[in-house]
Design a protein around this motif. Structure first.
Motif, PDB file in Angstrom:
ATOM      1  N   ASP A  25     -21.255   3.243 -16.112  1.00  0.00           N
ATOM      2  CA  ASP A  25     -22.588   3.058 -16.549  1.00  0.00           C
ATOM      3  C   ASP A  25     -23.756   3.306 -15.418  1.00  0.00           C
ATOM      4  OD1 ASP A  25     -24.932   1.596 -17.592  1.00  0.00           O
ATOM      5  OD2 ASP A  25     -24.006   2.480 -19.105  1.00  0.00           O
ATOM      6  N   SER A  29     -26.275   5.872 -14.332  1.00  0.00           N
ATOM      7  CA  SER A  29     -27.480   5.345 -14.142  1.00  0.00           C
ATOM      8  C   SER A  29     -28.066   5.944 -12.461  1.00  0.00           C
ATOM      9  CB  SER A  29     -27.818   4.109 -14.406  1.00  0.00           C
ATOM     10  OG  SER A  29     -27.389   2.979 -13.058  1.00  0.00           O
ATOM     11  N   ALA A  36     -35.079   7.140 -14.292  1.00  0.00           N
ATOM     12  CA  ALA A  36     -35.287   5.662 -14.768  1.00  0.00           C
ATOM     13  C   ALA A  36     -36.779   5.618 -13.749  1.00  0.00           C
ATOM     14  CB  ALA A  36     -34.605   4.832 -13.457  1.00  0.00           C
ATOM     15  N   PRO A 122     -27.183   5.468 -19.516  1.00  0.00           N
ATOM     16  CA  PRO A 122     -26.429   4.257 -19.338  1.00  0.00           C
ATOM     17  C   PRO A 122     -27.147   3.080 -19.179  1.00  0.00           C
ATOM     18  CG  PRO A 122     -27.060   5.651 -17.543  1.00  0.00           C
ATOM     19  CD  PRO A 122     -27.123   6.170 -18.373  1.00  0.00           C
ATOM     20  N   THR A 125     -29.856   2.325 -16.591  1.00  0.00           N
ATOM     21  CA  THR A 125     -31.042   2.846 -16.111  1.00  0.00           C
ATOM     22  C   THR A 125     -32.546   1.950 -16.451  1.00  0.00           C
ATOM     23  OG1 THR A 125     -30.241   5.069 -16.735  1.00  0.00           O
ATOM     24  CG2 THR A 125     -32.327   5.120 -17.270  1.00  0.00           C
TER      25      THR A 125
END
Ligand code: ATP
Ligand code: MG
Lengths: 278, 247
Positions: A25, A29, A36, A122, A125
């Motif tokens: 994960d 990310s 993000a 993820p 993020t």
């Protein structure tokens, strides 16, 4: 679009497997950090859409607060204005980053409930989204720091590499705290209030608005045992021409290690459930 | 694209039910104080939404999901989208997934129409560049014109639906997951929406569509599976839909 996408999800297969999934994960990310960043920018832009000054509004109010506290309390503590205003300015700007990143951390997953329940994005993020959004806002407020340092004549004497190092420590630590409260707040809805009280208390206990050297020697431990003190000093001291105590780095490094270890194992254990908490 | 596939083996999915009260830490701490199990989730109610489901789909499969309310259709779609983790068994999906489950996904009412299109595209996995390339097409399809520069909260419900639909369907997917046939808007827009969805379905390798509308399933699906209380029937040909419904 890449057709090579592959997704495999399974039931629990022991601690190691859960840790690997949590790590994956995290890795995804980071690979998609661009997402993000977009989310963070979206937050900043949409929050201030229609206002003329945007995030600079907060910069402005911070500036006024610094001016007020700097001049008034400087007199109260009998510290020369040229010394006190920089202390307070750097303190308020960077400590503001600490408190808002932690306070807004409470909303990280709660706010993302819709996305988390129908995409494979993820979870990290959303942690980065909160941190990056606050970094963007900090980028606006830092103008104050620059202006004050120039005005106070501290500009040339500041140790920027040390400040940058301290800032890295600060962000790494604030990020795990923000993620910790994100997970706990998803599960227990009364946590955000508790977090807000803690950060508020921290702002008073930490020498943000008052000079740390004014504390009597016999109460020094109050500072030494305050992690927020070390966080702040690592960035502030080099900027206002003071040295960072070496043990502050030790505290910050340990805090980062233990904190991330703790949060990561919490995440590995709750990752599957977080979406059901929401 | 021919290696697109979905494979579920002995899939079970349970929802822990956190009572409204238990969400308060106060109560949790009180429980510890009187000697309850520390941090234990056992003993709390769980809803089994899917149990022991097996499913194999390959390119060209258009699966219709039927079943009463609460039979686990939406839960299965969410699990296939990768949002819900299985409690037991496994889910394997090859191909790029697009889940059109909730059109309001990622719609931020305070942001403008354009910003929402960008946001939705980024969530769906498009790069910033890809989003910009599609922006004009999406804007035109939505038919919202100058309104796209205004905050979504100033839209009527139908306008919001148009925006959400236009943005959500601007993706390419190998595996398309849909909760109800989501054509929305007024009569004119619905016609366009149908056409756009059909194109999306044609391009996708696999479609999984949950619906209560039998005629719709007959129209768009070639296979059907019935869910009942979390248990799935075997996948059968759509021609046997009536038998399945009667069973
Ligand atoms: N977030 C949730 N928390 C707890 N239970 C849930 C949650 N979502 C669904 N359930 C339960 O899981 C079961 C399956 O629900 P699901 O939404 O998959 O049904 P469905 O087949 O889509 O129904 P409908 O036809 O009404 O859309 C139901 O018993 C429901 O109560
Ligand atoms: Mg449903």
């Amino acid at each position: 679009m890449d057709t090579a996408t592959h997704m495999l999800r399974t039931g629990r297969r022991g601690t190691l497997f859960e840790a690997q999934m949590a790590l994956r994960d995290l890795r995804t990310s980071v690979e998609r950090i661009d997402l993000a960043r977009s989310l963070a920018w979206h937050d900043v832009v949409s929050r201030y859409r229609g206002s003329i000054l945007g995030p600079l509004w907060i910069t402005l109010s911070m500036g006024l607060m610094i001016l007020g506290i700097g001049v008034l309390w400087g007199g109260l503590f009998r510290v020369p204005v040229h010394e006190f205003v920089p202390l307070v300015a750097v303190g308020i700007v960077f400590f503001g980053f600490v408190t808002t990143t932690i306070n807004e951390g409470c909303d990280t997953f709660v706010q993302a409930a819709g996305m988390l329940s129908q995409t494979a994005l993820p979870m990290f993020t959303f942690v980065w989204r909160t941190v990056l959004r606050n970094l963007i806002n900090l980028g606006h407020h830092v103008v104050i720091v620059g202006a004050v340092l120039v005005w106070a004549g501290l500009w040339a004497g500041a140790n920027y590499p040390a400040a940058a190092l301290g800032f890295i420590f600060l962000v790494i630590n604030v990020a795990w705290i923000s993620m910790l409260v994100a997970i706990i707040s998803a599960r227990f809805r009364d946590i955000p209030q508790a977090v807000a009280s803690v950060t508020q208390a921290a702002a008073i206990m930490t020498p943000v608005y008052w000079p740390p050297d004014r504390i009597p020697e016999k109460y020094r431990w109050i500072l030494d045992f305050n992690p927020f003190y070390h966080l702040l000093q690592a960035v502030r001291a080099p900027l206002i021409g003071k040295a960072v105590e070496p043990h502050s780095y030790l505290v910050l490094a340990l805090m980062a290690l233990i904190g991330w270890g703790l949060v990561f194992s919490l995440f590995a254990n709750t990752r599957r459930r977080i979406v059901h908490y929401l | 694209m021919t290696n697109v596939s979905i494979s579920c083996r002995d899939l079970s999915l349970r929802f822990p039910v956190y009572g409204v009260d238990a969400k308060s830490l106060k109560k949790h701490l009180a429980k510890i104080a009187v000697g309850g199990k520390l941090g234990s989730h056992h003993g709390s109610t769980e809803v089994t939404a899917i149990s022991g489901l097996n499913l194999e789909l390959k390119a060209g499969d258009r699966l219709g999901l039927i079943g009463h309310n609460g039979s686990g259709k939406t839960t299965l779609l969410r699990a296939l989208s990768g949002a819900y983790e299985p409690d037991e068994g496994s889910i394997e999906v090859n191909g790029h997934i697009a889940a059109l489950l909730d059109l309001s996904l990622g719609i931020d009412p305070t942001a403008t129409g354009f910003d929402n299109i960008r946001l939705r595209g980024r969530i769906a996995g498009l790069t910033a560049k890809q989003v910009d390339e599609r922006l004009d097409e999406i804007a035109e399809f939505s038919g919202l014109g100058p309104f796209l520069a205004m905050p979504v909260k100033t839209y009527s419900a139908g306008m919001q639906a148009r925006l959400a639909f236009a943005a959500a369907t601007a993706v390419e997917a190998d595996v398309l997951l849909m909760d109800e046939w989501i054509a929305v808007g007024d009569a004119d827009f619905q016609k366009l929406a149908h056409r756009r969805l059909l194109k999306l379905v044609e391009r996708a390798g696999i479609l999984v569509l949950a619906s209560h509308d039998v005629e719709l399933l007959r129209l768009y699906c070639n296979k059907v599976m019935r869910m009942e209380g979390g248990v799935a029937s075997p996948v059968t040909d759509i021609k046997k839909l009536d038998e399945l419904m009667a069973a």
